[in-house]
Design a protein around this motif. Structure first.
Motif, PDB file in Angstrom:
ATOM      1  N   ARG A 126      26.827 -11.593   5.066  1.00  0.00           N
ATOM      2  CA  ARG A 126      26.410 -12.953   5.374  1.00  0.00           C
ATOM      3  C   ARG A 126      24.894 -12.993   5.402  1.00  0.00           C
ATOM      4  O   ARG A 126      24.229 -11.963   5.596  1.00  0.00           O
ATOM      5  N   THR A 127      24.344 -14.174   5.182  1.00  0.00           N
ATOM      6  CA  THR A 127      22.903 -14.359   5.253  1.00  0.00           C
ATOM      7  C   THR A 127      22.576 -15.030   6.581  1.00  0.00           C
ATOM      8  O   THR A 127      23.082 -16.111   6.873  1.00  0.00           O
ATOM      9  N   VAL A 128      21.760 -14.376   7.399  1.00  0.00           N
ATOM     10  CA  VAL A 128      21.498 -14.861   8.752  1.00  0.00           C
ATOM     11  C   VAL A 128      20.088 -15.431   8.863  1.00  0.00           C
ATOM     12  O   VAL A 128      19.167 -15.034   8.139  1.00  0.00           O
ATOM     13  N   ASP A 240      23.172 -19.379  12.077  1.00  0.00           N
ATOM     14  CA  ASP A 240      23.210 -20.379  11.009  1.00  0.00           C
ATOM     15  C   ASP A 240      22.364 -21.615  11.316  1.00  0.00           C
ATOM     16  O   ASP A 240      22.314 -22.543  10.500  1.00  0.00           O
ATOM     17  N   THR A 241      21.705 -21.649  12.487  1.00  0.00           N
ATOM     18  CA  THR A 241      20.866 -22.798  12.852  1.00  0.00           C
ATOM     19  C   THR A 241      19.461 -22.315  13.188  1.00  0.00           C
ATOM     20  O   THR A 241      19.120 -21.148  12.988  1.00  0.00           O
ATOM     21  N   THR A 312       9.032 -20.070  15.146  1.00  0.00           N
ATOM     22  CA  THR A 312       9.625 -20.696  13.966  1.00  0.00           C
ATOM     23  C   THR A 312      11.031 -20.148  13.762  1.00  0.00           C
ATOM     24  O   THR A 312      11.237 -18.930  13.811  1.00  0.00           O
ATOM     25  N   GLY A 313      11.984 -21.046  13.566  1.00  0.00           N
ATOM     26  CA  GLY A 313      13.331 -20.627  13.196  1.00  0.00           C
ATOM     27  C   GLY A 313      13.475 -20.665  11.691  1.00  0.00           C
ATOM     28  O   GLY A 313      13.263 -21.710  11.061  1.00  0.00           O
ATOM     29  N   VAL A 314      13.795 -19.538  11.087  1.00  0.00           N
ATOM     30  CA  VAL A 314      13.877 -19.426   9.629  1.00  0.00           C
ATOM     31  C   VAL A 314      15.330 -19.206   9.231  1.00  0.00           C
ATOM     32  O   VAL A 314      15.914 -18.147   9.502  1.00  0.00           O
ATOM     33  N   ARG A 315      15.929 -20.193   8.607  1.00  0.00           N
ATOM     34  CA  ARG A 315      17.311 -20.068   8.150  1.00  0.00           C
ATOM     35  C   ARG A 315      17.399 -19.186   6.898  1.00  0.00           C
ATOM     36  O   ARG A 315      16.472 -19.122   6.114  1.00  0.00           O
ATOM     37  N   ARG A 316      18.511 -18.501   6.760  1.00  0.00           N
ATOM     38  CA  ARG A 316      18.779 -17.689   5.581  1.00  0.00           C
ATOM     39  C   ARG A 316      17.612 -16.745   5.268  1.00  0.00           C
ATOM     40  O   ARG A 316      17.005 -16.792   4.219  1.00  0.00           O
TER      41      ARG A 316
END
Length: 322
Positions: A126-128, A240-241, A312-316
Motif C-alpha cells: 500500500r502507499t501511505v 490515507d489522510t 505538512t501532511g503528505v499523502r501517498r
C-alpha cells in the motif's frame, strides 16, 4: 529482487540468534544485502543510498520505530516519489513498534518475517501518507532541518517525556512501558510553570487555536500502545489522510487523571474529549508556536527545544509491503 536489510543490533526484542534466523529466511527469497547499523543516523544514510541506487527494489528495516524513522528519512531525502523509490518493509524489533502494528503486522519479529514473505509472494503493498515537520520561515527556528515522521510527533509535554526516557536509556535503563509511565509522572510533577497554555496552532484560512499546553500530532491510529493495549489519541487519523491533532488546554491533576483514563479506555471511535480538549482532523499544513522553547519529538525521538514547528501532511509518500 535485490533488497537491503538494515539491522539495528540494539533492537530491544530480538537476539543475535533471532536476527540470524530472520536474515537467512529473507535471503532464501531474494538477493539480500544485510548491513548492521554502527552509529546514530546510519540507518538514514543507508536508506538514502538505497534511494539513490538504481537496482535496490526493497529496503527492510529490522528494529524499532527509531530505526524505521531513520530509514524513511533516508529514502525520502530527495522527496517522495513512490513510483521510483524502493518499497519499505518492516520487521519489528523494538519495545512498541507503533508503525508496524498500525500497518497490521504481527508484533513478533519471526511472525512478521513470515507475513512479509507472504506479502511479497502475493504482491501486497500500500502507499501511505507521512508527516513532515521543520522550521518555520521568519522565526528563530527557520533553519531547523525538515524531518519525516511515520506515526506521530508532539511539541510540549510528550516531547518532554521522550526526552526523559532517552536520558534514562543513556544511563543504561531498558526501554519498557514502566519506564515511560514513570517519566510521564516525573514530567507532570516537573511542569509546574507550564501547565497553562503556551502553544498556538495556526492554519491557513482558520482562526488560531490558542492556549494549548499539550499538542500531539498523529499520522495514524492508534497513537501508541501500552503493552498490547492500543491508545487512540486521534481515532480518525489514517495513513490515507492528512494529519490529526489532539490538543489539551489544561494539565491540572484532575484533568490529567480524566484524560489519562479516557486514553486508556479509548477506542477506534472515541478518544480523549472534553471542554479542554481540541481535536482536529485531516490537516495538510499548520504551525505550532510557543512563547517559550518546548521539547519536540517525532516517532519517539527527542529533537531538542523549539518555539515554532511547521507541519505538512503528505499523502501517498511511500510504498510499504503489508
Amino acid at each position: 529482487m535485490r533488497a537491503l536489510l538494515v539491522v539495528n543490533p540494539a533492537a530491544t526484542t530480538t537476539s543475535a540468534r533471532t536476527r540470524d534466523v530472520l536474515i537467512h529466511a529473507l535471503a532464501s527469497e531474494m538477493k539480500l544485502e544485510a548491513i548492521t547499523t554502527e552509529y546514530r543516523g546510519h540507518a538514514r544514510d543507508l536508506g538514502r543510498q538505497a534511494a539513490e541506487s538504481k537496482d535496490i527494489e526493497l529496503v527492510v528495516a529490522l528494529g524499532g520505530d527509531g530505526t524505521v524513522n531513520e530509514v524513511v528519512n533516508g529514502l525520502l531525502h530527495h522527496g517522495p516519489d513512490p513510483d521510483r523509490l524502493p518499497r519499505l518493509a518492516v520487521v519489528p524489533g523494538g519495545s512498541t513498534n507503533v508503525f508496524a502494528r498500525a500497518l497490521g503486522l504481527p508484533n513478533d519479529a519471526v511472525e512478521a518475517t513470515g507475513a512479509l514473505l507472504d506479502a511479497l509472494r502475493e504482491g501486497r503493498e500500500r502507499t501511505v501518507g507521512l508527516g513532515r515537520a521543520g522550521g518555520t520561515p521568519g522565526t528563530a527556528d527557520e533553519a531547523a532541518p525538515s524531518r519525516w515522521f511515520t506515526f506521530c510527533a508532539g511539541l510540549g509535554f510528550d516531547g518532554g517525556v521522550i526526552g526523559r526516557v532517552e536520558q534514562q536509556r543513556e544511563r543504561g535503563k531498558r526501554s519498557t512501558h514502566a519506564l515511560y509511565l514513570r517519566q510521564v509522572v516525573r514530567q507532570f510533577l516537573g511542569e509546574h510553570d507550564r501547565r497553562h497554555g503556551a502553544i498556538t496552532l495556526d492554519r491557513p484560512g482558520e482562526a488560531p487555536v490558542t492556549d494549548l499546553v499539550l499538542s500531539i500530532v498523529c499520522n495514524t491510529s492508534p497513537w501508541s500502545y501500552l503493552g498490547n493495549r492500543p491508545l487512540y489519541a486521534s481515532p480518525q487519523a489514517s495513513f490515507d489522510t492528512g494529519l490529526d491533532v489532539l490538543g489539551l488546554k489544561k494539565l491540572s491533576a484532575p484533568s490529567v487523571a480524566r484524560y489519562g483514563t479516557q486514553l486508556l479506555t479509548s477506542s477506534p471511535v472515541r478518544g480523549p474529549h472534553g471542554k479542554n480538549a481540541v481535536t482536529l482532523h485531516d490537516l495538510t499544513d499548520f504551525t505550532l508556536q510557543s512563547k517559550v522553547p518546548l521539547p519536540l519529538q517525532m516517532d519517539g525521538d527527542h529533537l531538542g527545544l523549539r518555539t515554532s514547528v511547521t507541519f505538512t501532511g503528505v499523502r501517498r509518500a511511500l510504498r510499504v509491503i503489508v
